[in-house]
Design a protein around this motif. Structure first.
Motif, PDB file in Angstrom:
ATOM      1  N   SER A 184      -6.770  13.718 -14.175  1.00 57.38           N
ATOM      2  CA  SER A 184      -5.606  13.206 -13.469  1.00 57.38           C
ATOM      3  C   SER A 184      -5.855  11.789 -13.023  1.00 57.38           C
ATOM      4  CB  SER A 184      -5.296  14.098 -12.266  1.00 57.38           C
ATOM      5  OG  SER A 184      -6.384  14.097 -11.396  1.00 57.38           O
ATOM      6  N   SER A 223       0.817  -1.216   0.000  1.00 60.40           N
ATOM      7  CA  SER A 223       0.000   0.000   0.000  1.00 60.40           C
ATOM      8  C   SER A 223       0.846   1.260   0.000  1.00 60.40           C
ATOM      9  CB  SER A 223      -0.930   0.000   1.222  1.00 60.40           C
ATOM     10  OG  SER A 223      -0.164  -0.087   2.426  1.00 60.40           O
ATOM     11  N   GLU A 224       2.030   1.197   0.641  1.00 60.64           N
ATOM     12  CA  GLU A 224       2.870   2.399   0.679  1.00 60.64           C
ATOM     13  C   GLU A 224       3.466   2.724  -0.684  1.00 60.64           C
ATOM     14  OE1 GLU A 224       5.441  -1.070   2.156  1.00 60.64           O
ATOM     15  OE2 GLU A 224       3.391  -0.343   2.426  1.00 60.64           O
ATOM     16  N   ASN A 225       3.421   1.780  -1.636  1.00 65.62           N
ATOM     17  CA  ASN A 225       3.970   2.024  -2.970  1.00 65.62           C
ATOM     18  C   ASN A 225       2.923   2.453  -3.984  1.00 65.62           C
ATOM     19  OD1 ASN A 225       6.506   1.365  -2.071  1.00 65.62           O
ATOM     20  ND2 ASN A 225       6.454  -0.738  -2.821  1.00 65.62           N
ATOM     21  N   LEU A 226       1.628   2.350  -3.636  1.00 62.23           N
ATOM     22  CA  LEU A 226       0.582   2.649  -4.614  1.00 62.23           C
ATOM     23  C   LEU A 226       0.644   4.093  -5.081  1.00 62.23           C
ATOM     24  CD1 LEU A 226      -2.478   0.669  -3.214  1.00 62.23           C
ATOM     25  CD2 LEU A 226      -1.179   0.199  -5.286  1.00 62.23           C
ATOM     26  N   ASP A 227       0.901   5.022  -4.150  1.00 58.22           N
ATOM     27  CA  ASP A 227       0.942   6.432  -4.531  1.00 58.22           C
ATOM     28  C   ASP A 227       2.177   6.780  -5.346  1.00 58.22           C
ATOM     29  OD1 ASP A 227      -1.420   6.872  -3.241  1.00 58.22           O
ATOM     30  OD2 ASP A 227      -0.496   7.515  -1.363  1.00 58.22           O
ATOM     31  N   LYS A 228       3.205   5.941  -5.297  1.00 63.92           N
ATOM     32  CA  LYS A 228       4.450   6.228  -6.020  1.00 63.92           C
ATOM     33  C   LYS A 228       4.505   5.523  -7.375  1.00 63.92           C
ATOM     34  CE  LYS A 228       6.832   6.038  -1.520  1.00 63.92           C
ATOM     35  NZ  LYS A 228       7.895   5.336  -0.771  1.00 63.92           N
ATOM     36  N   GLY A 230      -5.997   8.452 -10.759  1.00 66.84           N
ATOM     37  CA  GLY A 230      -6.302   8.120  -9.377  1.00 66.84           C
ATOM     38  C   GLY A 230      -5.437   6.971  -8.928  1.00 66.84           C
ATOM     39  N   GLY A 231      -5.091   6.966  -7.622  1.00 62.74           N
ATOM     40  CA  GLY A 231      -4.230   5.903  -7.125  1.00 62.74           C
ATOM     41  C   GLY A 231      -5.018   4.693  -6.757  1.00 62.74           C
ATOM     42  N   GLN A 282      -5.804  -1.081  -8.035  1.00 59.62           N
ATOM     43  CA  GLN A 282      -6.199  -1.735  -6.793  1.00 59.62           C
ATOM     44  C   GLN A 282      -5.280  -2.935  -6.612  1.00 59.62           C
ATOM     45  OE1 GLN A 282     -10.314  -2.783  -7.172  1.00 59.62           O
ATOM     46  NE2 GLN A 282     -11.055  -0.684  -6.948  1.00 59.62           N
ATOM     47  N   ARG A 297      -6.164   3.850 -12.826  1.00 56.04           N
ATOM     48  CA  ARG A 297      -6.176   3.657 -11.376  1.00 56.04           C
ATOM     49  C   ARG A 297      -5.804   2.213 -11.063  1.00 56.04           C
ATOM     50  NH1 ARG A 297     -11.275   1.607  -9.614  1.00 56.04           N
ATOM     51  NH2 ARG A 297     -12.743   1.369 -11.358  1.00 56.04           N
ATOM     52  N   GLU A 331       5.183   7.479 -10.521  1.00 57.98           N
ATOM     53  CA  GLU A 331       6.261   8.459 -10.488  1.00 57.98           C
ATOM     54  C   GLU A 331       7.423   7.969 -11.350  1.00 57.98           C
ATOM     55  OE1 GLU A 331       7.429   9.149  -6.510  1.00 57.98           O
ATOM     56  OE2 GLU A 331       5.478   9.990  -5.892  1.00 57.98           O
TER      57      GLU A 331
END
Length: 664
Positions: free
Chosen positions: A661, A597-602, A663-664, A638, A636, A605
């Protein structure tokens, strides 16, 4: 030899301080670069300084206006609270029940003194005034005017508070002194639009009215308030509280004003003769913006004799009508002086830097030109017949080469044919060196290609030691990785023009899966496609969308162990951000390891990758996101650790929509 001497003489011009000398050009170059850098930095610095200093002033005045507005509302709440507390007293209710006007007037006067009210009174349930403070405390029955403060309470039976504008007739009936205090002559000025009257007779008040009940029976309404016309209490409290009485060069830093309409009725803005600027009018531009449109105004303005950073906000009465304005202003001189002092320091630093640059340029120019001057003198000596000119100590670099060449030319004087031939050969060598240098410079334009080419050429040799061949292979691999990274960067930054065309998305997905099906078969991962039905037609760049699909499927394949499966779905779907916008959603689901989960927003990038070093550039998903967004779509994700991931690609039907934009 003679030709070189003539050239050097022309360069020297008989003296070194000529306009076209090398040292002059060097110094001029340093000075030009310094001036350009100084001008650019000064321009940018002034812009940043102005934005910072005056932006800070505008922020402060907006905050001060908020504080003044809160003080204004606090005053209204204070009046309402004072009236409410009074109505709770048993003796007060008893006196009102018995209509003991004399006793009630005494209580009203005490309340008005404690709450700092200019007027207060009691209205009975029939709308008539029972009593009030002031010279006309006991109006005759039926003689009182309709009370605009108490009437809403009689109608609704709930407390009312806020701003009201009372006409002169009501003020005269309430207290003739208040009517006289409310009268403010206008200072018209030159604007014909402001010549609507000679004086203001109405009064702006902050007031409240609360119902008085005897049990469940309404027996009257208690009202009271403060007249703002000519009042110094609120505006001077603002100056003392918000601005803390700060002065600058003998002038108050902050000023506050209450407007009735567009005229000042309470202010600590002073005129040139030291009087409060009562009756003066605001500019038509501010009046239209604040009173006409009901918007906040923040800008610099010239108020009588000084420039201020000002802010205005409309005041609405209890019925929601805009009846006046609140104003605060901060003296601009203080911020202008801060700007001027900072700019002076900045200019001094810039000038010092320029002088230092010119000084260094002078030293460098002398350092470079000294051997050239010696060469010029030596050429003059040779021209006069001396074959042992003084060149000074040998220099390094191009000057050293020139000194050496010059010595060789002097040593060759007197030789006949052999010397001439040697000179011709030397000239030819010089030309060859020039051509070689031009070729090398051309090849430098693509250094990575050059490195790879020459490395592969070296690897073809059969006489290389194993460790050298291993090092060369490492160079090839590292250079290939650099090329991949550069290509990825180019793909990420390049805005390639889309070539959209009508596309059957199911056929495009099928062809994309076919390109990676063999790779999946080798790994032992099954790829299944469930095409949706009745899908709307998409207008997309087939090649770019196919690269997105392949990239995401390959990522899913890398994350899935042998025996796992990848499923691809297509279905019609609506945009979650553009209501009613139709499109197609492509889902790529795998049974792989999942994404923390900590990598989903990255994930999208650039350069972020969970693969081992050398296995990925971290640019694939970033490039894919850019392609989809330029088609007006979104991506996006999941994911659940140990259960796999799902990538959802939504593309609009019929063509490109507004960018959405991801979505994560």
């Amino acid at each position: 030899m003679t030709s070189l001497a003539l050239i050097l003489r022309r360069e020297g011009g008989g003296g070194f301080f000529v306009l076209y000398s090398t040292r002059s050009k060097l110094i001029a170059g340093f000075l030009g670069v310094s001036l350009l850098v100084a001008a650019v930095s000064l321009f940018i610095g002034v812009r940043i300084l102005d934005q910072h200093v005056f932006g800070e002033a505008r922020n402060r005045v907006r905050q001060d206006l908020n504080a003044v507005s809160e003080m204004y509302l606090t005053r209204v709440r204070h009046i309402k609270t004072s009236l409410s507390i009074t109505t709770l007293g048993f003796a007060f209710i008893s006196s009102l029940r018995e209509k003991n006007a004399a006793e009630l007037v005494l209580r009203l006067e005490r309340m008005a003194k404690l709450a700092d009210l200019d007027f207060a009174g009691i209205v009975l349930e029939d709308g008539g005034t029972l009593c009030r403070i002031g010279p006309n405390s006991f109006p005759a029955a039926g003689a009182s005017l309709e009370n605009p403060i108490a009437r809403p309470v009689l109608d609704s039976r709930i407390p009312v508070s806020g701003t009201l504008v009372l006409d002169s007739d009501f003020l005269i009936a309430e207290n003739p002194y208040l009517a006289e205090r409310a009268r403010i002559p206008f200072t018209v000025g030159d604007d014909p639009a402001l010549r609507s009257g000679k004086e203001e007779k109405s009064g702006m008040v902050v007031a409240a009215a609360v119902p008085v009940f005897d049990g469940n029976l309404l027996i009257g309404v208690l009202y009271g308030g403060m007249l703002l016309n000519r009042s110094e209490t609120l505006v001077d409290t603002v100056r003392g509280t918000v601005f803390q009485g700060e002065t600058y060069k003998g002038r108050s830093v902050g000023t506050a004003t209450i407007f009735l309409g567009d005229a000042r009725i309470s202010t600590n803005v002073m005129t040139a003769d030291g009087q409060r600027a009562l009756g003066t009018r605001v500019s038509p531009e501010v009046r239209e913006h604040v009173l006409g449109k009901g918007k906040l105004w923040t800008d610099r303005a010239f108020v009588f004799s000084d420039w201020y950073i000002t802010a205005y906000r409309p005041i609405e009465d209890i019925s929601g009508q805009r009846v006046g304005m609140l104003y605060v202003g901060v003296l601009e001189d203080k911020y202008e002086d801060i700007r001027r002092e900072t700019l002076s320091v900045y200019i001094l630093i810039t000038v010092a830097g320029m002088l230092l640059a010119v000084g260094l340029g002078y030293l460098v120019a002398n350092r470079i030109s000294a051997p050239i001057r010696r060469l010029i003198n030596a050429s003059q000596q040779v021209g006069e017949g001396s074959l042992t000119p003084e060149l000074g100590p040998p220099e390094k670099g191009e000057i050293g080469v020139l000194q050496k060449t010059f010595r060789e030319m002097v040593a060759a004087v007197g030789r006949q044919r052999a010397t001439s031939e040697a000179h011709i050969i030397h000239s030819q060598k010089q030309a060859s060196v020039g051509r070689l240098a031009a070729g090398v410079a051309h090849e430098i334009n693509n250094p990575l290609t050059g490195v790879l080419t020459y490395t592969h050429m070296l690897l073809r040799r059969t006489d290389l030691a194993p460790e050298i061949r291993s090092d060369l292979q490492t160079i090839v691999e590292a250079t290939d990785r650099v090329r991949k990274i550069v290509k990825g960067l180019l793909d990420f930054s390049r805005q390639t023009k889309l070539d959209p065309e009508p596309t059957d998305i199911n056929r495009l997905v099928t062809s994309s899966i076919a390109l990676v099906e063999y790779q999946a078969l080798v790994k032992g991962v099954a790829i299944k496609f469930n095409p949706g039905e009745s899908l709307p037609e998409l207008i997309v760049d087939r090649s770019q969308i196919q690269s997105v699909l392949i990239n995401i499927i390959i990522n899913a394949l890398d994350a899935t162990d042998p025996g796992g499966a990848i499923r691809v779905f297509t279905a019609a779907g609506l945009s979650s951000r553009d209501v009613g916008r139709k499109g197609v959603e492509i889902t790529v689901a795998d049974t792989g390891c999942g994404i923390p989960s900590e990598n989903l927003d990255k994930l999208f990038e650039p350069f972020f990758t969970t693969k081992a070093i050398g296995q990925g550039t971290g640019l694939g998903l970033a490039v894919s996101l850019g392609i989809v967004q330029r088609h007006g779509g979104r991506i996006r994700v999941q994911s659940e650790i140990g259960k796999g991931s799902r990538f959802f690609i939504w593309l609009p039907a019929g063509g490109k929509a507004e960018h959405e934009s991801a979505g994560g």
